[in-house]
Motif scaffolding. Structure first.
Motif, PDB file in Angstrom:
ATOM      1  N   LEU A  65       0.833  -1.207   0.000  1.00 14.49           N
ATOM      2  CA  LEU A  65       0.000   0.000   0.000  1.00 14.49           C
ATOM      3  C   LEU A  65       0.863   1.251   0.000  1.00 14.49           C
ATOM      4  N   LEU A  66       1.838   1.272   0.881  1.00 12.07           N
ATOM      5  CA  LEU A  66       2.677   2.459   1.045  1.00 12.07           C
ATOM      6  C   LEU A  66       3.474   2.767  -0.218  1.00 12.07           C
ATOM      7  N   SER A  67       3.801   1.750  -0.987  1.00 10.39           N
ATOM      8  CA  SER A  67       4.616   1.953  -2.190  1.00 10.39           C
ATOM      9  C   SER A  67       3.913   2.807  -3.232  1.00 10.39           C
ATOM     10  N   ARG A  68       2.599   2.933  -3.150  1.00  6.32           N
ATOM     11  CA  ARG A  68       1.834   3.710  -4.123  1.00  6.32           C
ATOM     12  C   ARG A  68       1.514   5.117  -3.631  1.00  6.32           C
ATOM     13  N   VAL A  69       1.975   5.454  -2.431  1.00  2.00           N
ATOM     14  CA  VAL A  69       1.764   6.800  -1.893  1.00  2.00           C
ATOM     15  C   VAL A  69       2.951   7.660  -2.307  1.00  2.00           C
ATOM     16  N   GLY A  70       2.667   8.716  -3.053  1.00  5.81           N
ATOM     17  CA  GLY A  70       3.742   9.518  -3.631  1.00  5.81           C
ATOM     18  C   GLY A  70       4.131  10.748  -2.848  1.00  5.81           C
ATOM     19  N   ALA A  71       3.675  10.884  -1.615  1.00  5.40           N
ATOM     20  CA  ALA A  71       4.013  12.071  -0.821  1.00  5.40           C
ATOM     21  C   ALA A  71       5.525  12.150  -0.605  1.00  5.40           C
ATOM     22  N   GLU A  72       6.089  13.327  -0.840  1.00  2.25           N
ATOM     23  CA  GLU A  72       7.545  13.490  -0.725  1.00  2.25           C
ATOM     24  C   GLU A  72       7.964  14.051   0.626  1.00  2.25           C
ATOM     25  N   SER A  73       7.340  15.130   1.058  1.00  3.69           N
ATOM     26  CA  SER A  73       7.730  15.763   2.329  1.00  3.69           C
ATOM     27  C   SER A  73       6.477  16.124   3.133  1.00  3.69           C
ATOM     28  N   PRO A  74       5.714  15.135   3.549  1.00  8.36           N
ATOM     29  CA  PRO A  74       4.487  15.441   4.285  1.00  8.36           C
ATOM     30  C   PRO A  74       4.784  16.050   5.651  1.00  8.36           C
ATOM     31  N   ARG A  75       3.889  16.930   6.082  1.00 12.35           N
ATOM     32  CA  ARG A  75       4.042  17.544   7.396  1.00 12.35           C
ATOM     33  C   ARG A  75       3.571  16.606   8.508  1.00 12.35           C
ATOM     34  N   ARG A  76       2.434  15.977   8.301  1.00 14.17           N
ATOM     35  CA  ARG A  76       1.862  15.066   9.300  1.00 14.17           C
ATOM     36  C   ARG A  76       1.379  13.812   8.588  1.00 14.17           C
ATOM     37  N   VAL A  77       1.742  12.640   9.132  1.00 13.53           N
ATOM     38  CA  VAL A  77       1.317  11.347   8.601  1.00 13.53           C
ATOM     39  C   VAL A  77       0.555  10.639   9.714  1.00 13.53           C
ATOM     40  N   VAL A  78      -0.645  10.195   9.402  1.00 17.93           N
ATOM     41  CA  VAL A  78      -1.522   9.594  10.406  1.00 17.93           C
ATOM     42  C   VAL A  78      -1.755   8.130  10.077  1.00 17.93           C
ATOM     43  N   ASP A  79      -1.587   7.268  11.082  1.00 19.27           N
ATOM     44  CA  ASP A  79      -1.876   5.841  10.939  1.00 19.27           C
ATOM     45  C   ASP A  79      -3.101   5.535  11.776  1.00 19.27           C
ATOM     46  N   ASP A 104      11.086   6.192   9.068  1.00 19.75           N
ATOM     47  CA  ASP A 104      12.228   5.968   8.182  1.00 19.75           C
ATOM     48  C   ASP A 104      12.003   6.628   6.824  1.00 19.75           C
ATOM     49  N   ARG A 105      10.787   6.535   6.313  1.00 20.12           N
ATOM     50  CA  ARG A 105      10.507   7.133   5.001  1.00 20.12           C
ATOM     51  C   ARG A 105      10.363   8.640   5.089  1.00 20.12           C
ATOM     52  N   TRP A 106       9.689   9.107   6.162  1.00 23.88           N
ATOM     53  CA  TRP A 106       9.439  10.548   6.299  1.00 23.88           C
ATOM     54  C   TRP A 106       9.957  11.023   7.653  1.00 23.88           C
ATOM     55  N   PRO A 107      11.271  11.153   7.807  1.00 22.56           N
ATOM     56  CA  PRO A 107      11.853  11.467   9.112  1.00 22.56           C
ATOM     57  C   PRO A 107      11.470  12.843   9.655  1.00 22.56           C
ATOM     58  N   ASP A 108      11.047  13.755   8.789  1.00 22.36           N
ATOM     59  CA  ASP A 108      10.702  15.106   9.246  1.00 22.36           C
ATOM     60  C   ASP A 108       9.220  15.270   9.541  1.00 22.36           C
ATOM     61  N   ALA A 109       8.433  14.250   9.291  1.00 22.95           N
ATOM     62  CA  ALA A 109       6.990  14.353   9.492  1.00 22.95           C
ATOM     63  C   ALA A 109       6.614  14.066  10.945  1.00 22.95           C
ATOM     64  N   VAL A 110       5.538  14.694  11.383  1.00 18.64           N
ATOM     65  CA  VAL A 110       4.915  14.310  12.645  1.00 18.64           C
ATOM     66  C   VAL A 110       4.117  13.034  12.399  1.00 18.64           C
ATOM     67  N   ILE A 111       4.366  12.003  13.194  1.00 19.09           N
ATOM     68  CA  ILE A 111       3.659  10.738  13.037  1.00 19.09           C
ATOM     69  C   ILE A 111       2.563  10.662  14.099  1.00 19.09           C
ATOM     70  N   GLU A 112       1.335  10.577  13.643  1.00 17.73           N
ATOM     71  CA  GLU A 112       0.171  10.476  14.534  1.00 17.73           C
ATOM     72  C   GLU A 112      -0.384   9.054  14.436  1.00 17.73           C
ATOM     73  N   ALA A 113      -0.582   8.413  15.575  1.00 17.19           N
ATOM     74  CA  ALA A 113      -1.049   7.026  15.608  1.00 17.19           C
ATOM     75  C   ALA A 113      -2.301   6.935  16.464  1.00 17.19           C
ATOM     76  N   VAL A 114      -3.320   6.253  15.947  1.00 17.09           N
ATOM     77  CA  VAL A 114      -4.605   6.137  16.644  1.00 17.09           C
ATOM     78  C   VAL A 114      -5.082   4.696  16.567  1.00 17.09           C
ATOM     79  N   ASP A 115      -5.635   4.189  17.679  1.00 16.92           N
ATOM     80  CA  ASP A 115      -6.251   2.862  17.664  1.00 16.92           C
ATOM     81  C   ASP A 115      -7.377   2.845  18.687  1.00 16.92           C
ATOM     82  N   SER A 116      -8.370   1.993  18.436  1.00 15.56           N
ATOM     83  CA  SER A 116      -9.524   1.901  19.340  1.00 15.56           C
ATOM     84  C   SER A 116      -9.317   0.899  20.464  1.00 15.56           C
ATOM     85  N   SER A 117      -8.195   0.167  20.449  1.00 11.36           N
ATOM     86  CA  SER A 117      -7.904  -0.836  21.475  1.00 11.36           C
ATOM     87  C   SER A 117      -6.837  -0.308  22.427  1.00 11.36           C
TER      88      SER A 117
END
Length: 254
Positions: free
Chosen positions: A21-35, A49-62
């Protein structure tokens, strides 16, 4: 209750669709990446590793999954995916094998497309195996006289749980996105005494385990074993072939 250790028992197999899935995402320098539906966070960590300058936001219901993700150093938060809304700087939204649990996910995709900034990416993957022999076996056993009363209230997902790749493409094209969708059936080579049972214990059987006490849970598993072994027989070399269909959607907001 989700068990991160059980889920991670097949981490290599479960991780492959994430990277496809990720291989088809063409974002180069995203500011925020949400999982969304980050699970135990093992795959979310690779986003840094792919976007070291991005803020990584992670959410789960468990809570169990959030705790496991936090133990890996992620700033994960507990929340229902239906209630999540993108912050103004969100450039990539990922959801790997989570939105199938959300009946309103089609409406969410359209809403996110309207809320994200121009050029943002939405990428999701959902299983398309709800009619597979493994799921059918669970439903058949759960509806038998022995288990019907105890498991009556579990909403076993039947019918159209997810859409086809074509339907998701039409949905997001109508939302003014450039869309890339496809379907893949992975044929996993599994090993172990009862590998298909072990696989679905970490996913499809989670609500069953939660509805039963430990003694009945073990009885249910034992009754399911011969059914699954008959539908997924081991090869002479001891390996079991387990087909698993998945649906991929990558969309870029106009």
């Amino acid at each position: 209750m989700w068990n991160p250790d059980v889920y991670l028992a097949f981490a290599d197999h479960r991780g492959r669709p994430f990277y496809d899935l990720l291989s088809r995402v063409g974002a180069e320098s995203p500011r925020r990446v949400v999982d969304l539906g980050c699970g135990p966070g093992n795959l979310t960590l690779t986003l840094t590793d792919r976007w070291p300058d991005a803020v990584i936001e992670a959410v789960d219901s468990s809570q169990e999954m959030v705790d496991a993700a936090r133990a890996r150093g992620l700033d994960a938060s507990l929340g229902e995916l239906e209630a999540w809304a993108p912050k103004p700087d969100t450039d990539v939204v990922l959801s790997n094998a989570a939105l199938q649990w959300v009946p309103s996910h089609r409406e969410l995709l359209v809403r996110w497309a309207g809320e994200l900034p121009a050029g943002a990416w939405i990428a999701m993957q959902v299983p398309g195996n709800f009619d597979a022999p493994s799921h059918a076996a669970v439903r058949e056993l759960a509806s038998s006289p022995r288990w019907l009363d105890a498991l009556r209230d579990i909403p076993f997902r039947v019918g159209k749980v997810v859409d086809s790749a074509v339907e998701y493409a039409a949905l997001l094209s109508d939302a003014d996105c450039a869309v890339d969708t496809w379907e893949t059936t992975y044929v996993h080579e599994l090993t172990g005494e009862h590998p298909v049972l072990d696989w679905i214990t970490g996913t499809a059987l989670t609500p069953v385990k939660g509805a039963l006490d430990e003694q009945d849970w073990q009885r249910f598993r034992n009754e399911l074993i011969p059914v699954l072994d008959a539908r997924y027989p081991a090869r002479p070399d001891g390996r079991t072939l387990f087909p698993f269909r998945r649906i991929f959607v990558v969309a870029r907001v106009a």
